[in-house]
Enzyme design. Structure first.
Site, mmCIF file in Angstrom:
data_model
loop_
_atom_site.group_PDB
_atom_site.id
_atom_site.type_symbol
_atom_site.label_atom_id
_atom_site.label_comp_id
_atom_site.label_asym_id
_atom_site.label_seq_id
_atom_site.Cartn_x
_atom_site.Cartn_y
_atom_site.Cartn_z
ATOM 1 N N TYR A 134 -4.074 0.681 15.768
ATOM 2 C CA TYR A 134 -2.783 0.751 16.517
ATOM 3 C C TYR A 134 -2.923 0.570 18.235
ATOM 4 O O TYR A 134 -2.276 -0.387 18.905
ATOM 5 C CB TYR A 134 -1.873 2.426 16.437
ATOM 6 C CG TYR A 134 -1.604 2.312 15.045
ATOM 7 C CD1 TYR A 134 -0.280 2.119 14.858
ATOM 8 C CD2 TYR A 134 -2.145 2.982 14.136
ATOM 9 C CE1 TYR A 134 0.491 2.207 13.539
ATOM 10 C CE2 TYR A 134 -1.680 3.211 12.985
ATOM 11 C CZ TYR A 134 -0.336 2.562 12.925
ATOM 12 O OH TYR A 134 0.056 2.930 11.384
ATOM 13 N N GLU A 188 -3.423 -0.401 8.450
ATOM 14 C CA GLU A 188 -2.208 -0.357 8.986
ATOM 15 C C GLU A 188 -2.152 -0.535 10.317
ATOM 16 O O GLU A 188 -3.127 -0.881 10.916
ATOM 17 C CB GLU A 188 -2.094 1.308 9.211
ATOM 18 C CG GLU A 188 -1.527 2.114 8.218
ATOM 19 C CD GLU A 188 -1.223 3.575 8.276
ATOM 20 O OE1 GLU A 188 -1.083 3.989 9.318
ATOM 21 O OE2 GLU A 188 -1.713 4.394 7.445
ATOM 22 N N GLU A 233 -7.165 8.174 6.865
ATOM 23 C CA GLU A 233 -7.495 8.570 8.199
ATOM 24 C C GLU A 233 -7.934 10.091 8.287
ATOM 25 O O GLU A 233 -7.330 11.010 8.852
ATOM 26 C CB GLU A 233 -6.340 8.432 9.046
ATOM 27 C CG GLU A 233 -5.783 7.110 9.190
ATOM 28 C CD GLU A 233 -4.855 7.205 10.381
ATOM 29 O OE1 GLU A 233 -4.164 8.034 10.684
ATOM 30 O OE2 GLU A 233 -4.485 6.047 10.591
ATOM 31 N N HIS A 288 -3.143 11.006 1.131
ATOM 32 C CA HIS A 288 -2.119 10.711 2.352
ATOM 33 C C HIS A 288 -1.788 12.112 3.090
ATOM 34 O O HIS A 288 -0.510 12.196 3.318
ATOM 35 C CB HIS A 288 -1.459 9.362 2.600
ATOM 36 C CG HIS A 288 -0.999 8.692 3.815
ATOM 37 N ND1 HIS A 288 -1.240 7.335 3.819
ATOM 38 C CD2 HIS A 288 -0.644 9.212 4.906
ATOM 39 C CE1 HIS A 288 -0.989 6.946 5.116
ATOM 40 N NE2 HIS A 288 -0.613 8.125 5.967
ATOM 41 N N ARG A 338 0.805 -1.136 0.188
ATOM 42 C CA ARG A 338 0.172 -0.141 -0.068
ATOM 43 C C ARG A 338 0.885 1.306 0.088
ATOM 44 O O ARG A 338 1.731 1.339 0.834
ATOM 45 C CB ARG A 338 -1.039 0.046 1.215
ATOM 46 C CG ARG A 338 -1.713 1.253 1.379
ATOM 47 C CD ARG A 338 -2.684 1.104 2.716
ATOM 48 N NE ARG A 338 -3.405 2.409 2.664
ATOM 49 C CZ ARG A 338 -3.306 3.167 3.754
ATOM 50 N NH1 ARG A 338 -2.494 2.687 4.815
ATOM 51 N NH2 ARG A 338 -3.814 4.274 3.860
ATOM 52 N N ASN A 349 -7.111 1.428 10.069
ATOM 53 C CA ASN A 349 -5.538 1.393 10.882
ATOM 54 C C ASN A 349 -5.838 1.430 12.265
ATOM 55 O O ASN A 349 -6.445 1.966 12.872
ATOM 56 C CB ASN A 349 -5.039 2.896 10.368
ATOM 57 C CG ASN A 349 -4.991 2.960 8.845
ATOM 58 O OD1 ASN A 349 -4.975 2.169 8.167
ATOM 59 N ND2 ASN A 349 -4.530 4.380 8.543
HETATM 60 C C1 FCB Z 1 -1.084 6.678 11.041
HETATM 61 C C2 FCB Z 1 -0.755 7.287 9.723
HETATM 62 C C3 FCB Z 1 0.570 6.818 9.120
HETATM 63 C C4 FCB Z 1 1.462 6.752 9.844
HETATM 64 C C5 FCB Z 1 1.042 6.050 11.243
HETATM 65 C C6 FCB Z 1 2.252 5.616 12.527
HETATM 66 O O1 FCB Z 1 -2.018 7.526 11.632
HETATM 67 O O2 FCB Z 1 -1.565 6.970 8.645
HETATM 68 O O3 FCB Z 1 1.084 7.700 8.049
HETATM 69 O O4 FCB Z 1 2.172 8.078 10.473
HETATM 70 O O5 FCB Z 1 0.086 6.687 11.939
#
Ligand code: FCB
Length: 495
Positions: free
Chosen positions: A326, A382, A190, A145, A101, A324
């Site tokens: 995290y 992500e 995002e 992006h 990607r 995405n």
């Molecule tokens: C996300 C972003 C990506 C990167 C990661 C760690 O929010 O999409 O560009 O910075 O975090």
């Protein structure tokens, strides 16, 4: 002397057929067509900001502003991927990826944002896509992006209603050039993050702190632009699969009792006062053609004029949802049945990024809750962690925490699939260490270490681990572990 049973010599003497039947290896947790990917974005890796006719973006200007970015860093050189993309694709091949990607930099393609097309900029993505395909890697193109052409920002940027048309013009140019080969697209990456950080906290480009009314307008325009891009892609890149990429912070139920699961689900889609992080604000208009009622109860009076009239067209059918993922928050059902936030125990682990708690089951609950809400297949577009990596005395880069996190996260993703959630792919953030926005180069998210002085790439231990996982379709994740995948603290203090 006859060799005795149970000894190695005995086993050898009896030969294969007499041995106890080997235990059947468990089936690989991921199917043959699973997309094993990594993700990057243009401004974070390309560099070459003034080459071949590229125009400037809001991030070029933002990084020129002293004090905005840690250590005064910028993406001017970054990983020099613009010149080294062949080497980087070769790394992807070594890793065994079948998917990648990347994002297209709008100012490289249309230096003024609209109008004259810069063929040399387009040529770069053309070469990249061909190189990926030649290597057997499925290109997944993100159209936005965060690097808005500065000339468009000067005309009001995301605050200007015309942005939907500007974006559609750019998307058409890219789709006509790459649409014969790129089969997977994302419109925006995002929107919540670039809008909250760009227009509320001011930590990201364009670095503004605006009232809620303006933030709501920017959000509304972003979702209108998304919808227009979907229509453009349908027309100019027929047959492609189109998605939208959300930043989510899944709500993890503190226990798996149905009441806790329901409480977490409600918490996850709730819109509260404060920053506009709630993912439902960013997904409901696009997926269902409506804003969430609890959000409207807070913001109705500050919504852009005529917002209701846009809703029908903001909802354009898409083919997958990009998530995405995290971190996560913890929830349970309170005494009154309402969702109640559970604190993480003292000292609960975080990655090298302050905001990221280590909660591997975010990869289970996020895809599951979002699939149940939308009915769409999911791609994890992500997921990753920043760790403190350097080159060790042995010349290698050891990143045991990334290896462990990736192992746990993929076990949780496999669990989601087992429970019927159609997760079609996983794109690790990131292939390379890169420019981490306001944090500059101090946070390293890569599977590959980048020495920014020499641009030497050094695959980390996690690269080798991920390669084994990919080659075994997840088989390498299996086997006995001392802890369940989601437990990262002592059982006693487990939330
Ligand atoms: C996300 C972003 C990506 C990167 C990661 C760690 O929010 O999409 O560009 O910075 O975090």
């Amino acid at each position: 002397m006859r060799p005795r049973k149970g000894t190695a010599a005995g086993a050898r003497a009896r030969g294969r057929s007499e041995r106890r039947p080997a235990r059947k290896a468990p089936a690989a947790p991921f199917p043959p067509d699973f997309l094993w990917g990594a993700a990057t974005s243009a401004y974070q890796i390309e560099g070459a900001i003034a080459e071949d006719g590229r125009g400037s973006s809001v991030w070029d200007c933002f990084t020129e502003d002293a004090g905005r970015v840690s250590d005064g860093d910028s993406g001017a050189i970054a990983c020099d991927h613009y010149h080294r993309y062949r080497e980087d694709v070769a790394l992807m091949r070594r890793l065994g990826l079948n998917a990648y990607r990347f994002s297209v930099a709008w100012p490289r393609v249309l230096p003024e944002g609209i109008g004259a097309v810069n063929q040399k900029g387009l040529d770069f993505y053309d070469r990249l896509v061909d190189e990926l395909l030649r290597t057997g890697i499925d290109p997944f193109c993100t159209l936005y992006h965060w690097d808005l052409p500065q000339p468009l920002h000067d005309r009001g940027g995301w605050l200007n209603r015309d942005i939907a048309g500007w974006f559609a013009e750019y998307v058409a140019v890219v789709a006509r050039r790459l649409g014969d080969r790129v089969r997977r697209w994302a419109t925006l990456n995002e929107p919540s993050v670039y809008i909250v950080h760009g227009f509320d906290t001011g930590e990201h480009a364009p670095g503004e702190r605006r009232p809620k009314r303006d933030q709501l307008l920017v959000a509304h325009n972003a979702m209108r632009a998304h919808a227009g891009a979907v229509q453009t892609l349908r027309a100019d890149a027929p047959g492609g699969r189109i998605g939208y990429v959300l930043a989510i912070e899944p709500a993890r139920p503190a226990g798996e009792a149905p009441a806790d699961v329901e409480a977490a689900r409600r918490a996850m889609f709730r819109v509260g006062a404060g920053h506009l992080w709630a993912s439902s604000w960013w997904s409901d208009p696009v997926l269902e053609g409506r804003y969430p009622e609890d959000g409207l109860a807070l913001y109705r009076g500050e919504m852009p004029a005529g917002w209701e009239k846009d809703l029908a067209s903001m909802r354009q059918p898409i083919d997958f949802l990009g998530l995405n993922v995290y971190s996560a928050s913890l929830w349970r059902a309170g005494a009154d049945g309402q969702p109640e936030r559970v604190d993480f125990p003292t000292g609960y682990p975080r990655s090298g990024v302050g905001w990221q708690r280590i909660v591997p089951s975010a990869l289970y609950w996020g895809p599951r809750f979002y699939h149940e809400r939308s009915g769409l297949p999911v791609l994890v577009t992500e997921n990753g962690i920043a760790t403190s990596d350097w080159i060790s005395l042995d010349g290698r880069v050891h990143d045991p925490n990334r290896v462990d996190y990736l192992h746990r996260a993929l076990l949780e993703l496999a669990r989601a699939r087992r429970d019927g959630v159609p997760v079609e792919g996983y794109y690790h953030w990131s292939l390379l260490d890169n420019f981490e926005w306001a944090e500059g180069y101090k946070q390293r998210f890569g599977l590959v270490y980048v020495d920014y002085l020499t641009q030497r790439r050094i695959p980390k231990d996690s690269f080798r681990f991920y390669r084994k996982v990919i080659a075994s379709r997840g088989g390498a994740l299996l086997g006995r572990t001392a802890l369940p995948a989601d437990r990262v603290v002592d059982a006693g203090s487990q939330p």
